[in-house]
Design a protein around this motif. Structure first.
Motif, PDB file in Angstrom:
ATOM      1  N   ALA A 133       0.836  -1.209   0.000  1.00  0.00           N
ATOM      2  CA  ALA A 133       0.000   0.000   0.000  1.00  0.00           C
ATOM      3  C   ALA A 133       0.868   1.256   0.000  1.00  0.00           C
ATOM      4  CB  ALA A 133      -0.928  -0.012   1.204  1.00  0.00           C
ATOM      5  N   TRP A 168       2.168   2.365  13.290  1.00  0.00           N
ATOM      6  CA  TRP A 168       1.262   1.669  12.371  1.00  0.00           C
ATOM      7  C   TRP A 168      -0.165   2.186  12.530  1.00  0.00           C
ATOM      8  CZ3 TRP A 168       3.502  -3.555  14.427  1.00  0.00           C
ATOM      9  CH2 TRP A 168       4.769  -3.771  13.852  1.00  0.00           C
ATOM     10  N   ALA A 217      -2.756   4.156   9.633  1.00  0.00           N
ATOM     11  CA  ALA A 217      -3.823   3.329   9.061  1.00  0.00           C
ATOM     12  C   ALA A 217      -5.099   4.131   8.814  1.00  0.00           C
ATOM     13  CB  ALA A 217      -4.122   2.155   9.992  1.00  0.00           C
ATOM     14  N   LYS A 218      -5.935   3.573   7.977  1.00  0.00           N
ATOM     15  CA  LYS A 218      -7.275   4.123   7.746  1.00  0.00           C
ATOM     16  C   LYS A 218      -8.335   3.266   8.421  1.00  0.00           C
ATOM     17  CE  LYS A 218      -5.948   7.560   5.245  1.00  0.00           C
ATOM     18  NZ  LYS A 218      -6.009   8.927   5.826  1.00  0.00           N
ATOM     19  N   GLU A 219      -8.059   1.970   8.558  1.00  0.00           N
ATOM     20  CA  GLU A 219      -8.975   1.068   9.243  1.00  0.00           C
ATOM     21  C   GLU A 219      -8.165   0.076  10.065  1.00  0.00           C
ATOM     22  OE1 GLU A 219     -12.907  -1.165   7.922  1.00  0.00           O
ATOM     23  OE2 GLU A 219     -11.133  -2.297   7.282  1.00  0.00           O
ATOM     24  N   ARG A 255      -8.706  -3.358  12.411  1.00  0.00           N
ATOM     25  CA  ARG A 255      -9.581  -4.437  12.859  1.00  0.00           C
ATOM     26  C   ARG A 255      -8.864  -5.214  13.952  1.00  0.00           C
ATOM     27  NH1 ARG A 255     -10.388  -7.235   7.187  1.00  0.00           N
ATOM     28  NH2 ARG A 255      -8.428  -6.104   6.818  1.00  0.00           N
ATOM     29  N   ILE A 261      -9.913   7.581  11.090  1.00  0.00           N
ATOM     30  CA  ILE A 261      -9.547   6.170  11.215  1.00  0.00           C
ATOM     31  C   ILE A 261     -10.737   5.405  11.766  1.00  0.00           C
ATOM     32  CG2 ILE A 261      -7.942   4.507  12.224  1.00  0.00           C
ATOM     33  CD1 ILE A 261      -5.954   6.786  12.585  1.00  0.00           C
ATOM     34  N   THR A 262     -11.082   4.294  11.136  1.00  0.00           N
ATOM     35  CA  THR A 262     -12.184   3.450  11.586  1.00  0.00           C
ATOM     36  C   THR A 262     -11.640   2.294  12.409  1.00  0.00           C
ATOM     37  OG1 THR A 262     -13.498   3.983   9.626  1.00  0.00           O
ATOM     38  CG2 THR A 262     -14.106   1.993  10.841  1.00  0.00           C
ATOM     39  N   PHE A 301      -4.105  -4.059  10.103  1.00  0.00           N
ATOM     40  CA  PHE A 301      -4.010  -2.663   9.700  1.00  0.00           C
ATOM     41  C   PHE A 301      -4.289  -2.566   8.200  1.00  0.00           C
ATOM     42  CE2 PHE A 301      -1.431  -3.279  13.426  1.00  0.00           C
ATOM     43  CZ  PHE A 301      -1.734  -2.171  14.223  1.00  0.00           C
ATOM     44  N   ASP A 302      -5.433  -1.946   7.874  1.00  0.00           N
ATOM     45  CA  ASP A 302      -5.878  -1.853   6.484  1.00  0.00           C
ATOM     46  C   ASP A 302      -5.844  -3.251   5.852  1.00  0.00           C
ATOM     47  OD1 ASP A 302      -6.309   0.922   6.695  1.00  0.00           O
ATOM     48  OD2 ASP A 302      -4.188   1.311   6.354  1.00  0.00           O
ATOM     49  N   GLU A 303      -5.350  -3.326   4.633  1.00  0.00           N
ATOM     50  CA  GLU A 303      -5.140  -4.637   3.993  1.00  0.00           C
ATOM     51  C   GLU A 303      -3.651  -4.902   3.892  1.00  0.00           C
ATOM     52  OE1 GLU A 303      -7.502  -6.686   3.279  1.00  0.00           O
ATOM     53  OE2 GLU A 303      -9.147  -5.298   3.697  1.00  0.00           O
ATOM     54  N   ASP A 304      -2.918  -4.329   4.839  1.00  0.00           N
ATOM     55  CA  ASP A 304      -1.471  -4.238   4.718  1.00  0.00           C
ATOM     56  C   ASP A 304      -0.709  -5.172   5.634  1.00  0.00           C
ATOM     57  OD1 ASP A 304       1.118  -3.204   4.230  1.00  0.00           O
ATOM     58  OD2 ASP A 304       0.904  -1.796   5.873  1.00  0.00           O
TER      59      ASP A 304
END
Length: 298
Positions: free
Chosen positions: A66, A116, A120-122, A124, A180-181, A239-242
């Motif tokens: 990313a 990190w 990040a933007k999202e 989980r 950030i979600t 962290f994101d799709e990263d």
């Protein structure tokens, strides 16, 4: 075009060279060919100058796909070049050992994770045994970090513990960033595990109630009576799709491997589907449980 001519064009334009050339080297050449310094590029993509430098040197391993895409776009690379760089970054991670240790030391690990999180933007987060660091109150946090510190160093180190607590507390500022979600899922067993005294657990439950009302936080609990798609074996953060991170007793492990991140993403989705965001009845039940523990004579 001859081989020598291709080399000259590559050196002048910053375009990718041979397949054995690192992504960081390519990005550095692209930046220099456009006469942009690291600080300017960092401002363009929302990264610090030291991070740009680490990416170009590949200090700590291949850069995240990313990040590679963001930098390549900022440097006005065409889509074919961007796709090639993304593919190279993913392959570099897949060629490496899937899991690598995070920074040594409790405090250093907190600072590394903070970097990190703020990038990040999202985020989980799934936890089956202990609350995520971002939602811990002071008492809960101290008890948790102290237990980990004793595993690493039996006699403990109060200074290192204090630094870790400070670093984790500073990490929690990221929740105020509405850009950030946060998607947080825990099992009900987490609420029953008494990390600290009953009064502190009551304070912790109240804090969770407040956090769940934040617009950028989705907090959910997997009730004990609900079947889970797979056993809740361990906790992890995506962290994101990263990248995916796992905390162990004595260290942290992380992987940027594309397949690994996707696998854990599917695991998270399964637990999130089994969870409920109607957490007030669950919190109230455990609040009553700890009040009883608090008031019951010894």
């Amino acid at each position: 075009m001859t081989t020598e001519r291709k080399k000259l064009v590559t050196a002048h334009s910053g375009a990718p060279g041979g397949q054995d050339e690192s992504v960081g080297t390519i990005l550095g050449r692209m930046r220099r060919s456009r006469k942009i310094n690291g600080s300017t590029l960092g401002a363009m993509v929302g990264m610090s100058q030291p991070k740009i430098s680490r990416i170009e040197r590949e200090d700590g391993g291949p850069p995240a796909p990313a990040d590679v895409v963001a930098i390549a776009r900022a440097l006005e690379a065409d889509e074919a070049t961007i796709d090639d760089l993304r593919r190279r970054a993913e392959q570099a991670h897949d060629r490496m050992t899937e899991w690598r240790p995070a920074a040594a030391g409790l405090a250093n690990r907190q600072r590394g994770v903070a970097e990190w999180e703020f990038s990040a933007k999202e985020i989980r987060d799934f936890q089956p045994a202990v609350l995520p660091g971002l939602v811990q109150t002071g008492s809960y946090m101290r008890a948790t970090l102290m237990s980990f510190q004793r595993v690493v160093q039996s006699d403990g180190d109060e200074r290192e513990l204090s630094r870790a607590i400070t670093a984790r507390t500073e990490r929690q500022e990221v929740i105020a960033d509405t850009g950030i979600t946060f998607r947080i899922v825990i099992t009900e067993a987490v609420l029953r595990t008494r990390i600290c005294p009953p009064a502190s657990m009551i304070e912790q439950l109240s804090h969770l109630r407040e956090l769940a009302h934040r617009p950028n936080v989705r907090f959910a609990v997997v009730p004990e009576e609900v079947p889970t798609p797979i056993p809740p074996q361990l906790g992890f953060t995506i962290f994101d799709e990263d990248m995916v991170v796992i905390e162990t007793y004595n260290t942290g492990l992380f992987s940027r491997g594309g397949n690994v991140v996707r696998q854990y993403g599917r695991v998270f989705e399964g637990f999130e589907q089994a969870a409920t965001t109607d957490i007030e009845p669950i919190l109230a039940r455990y609040e009553a449980y700890y009040v009883e523990k608090l008031t019951r004579p010894a």
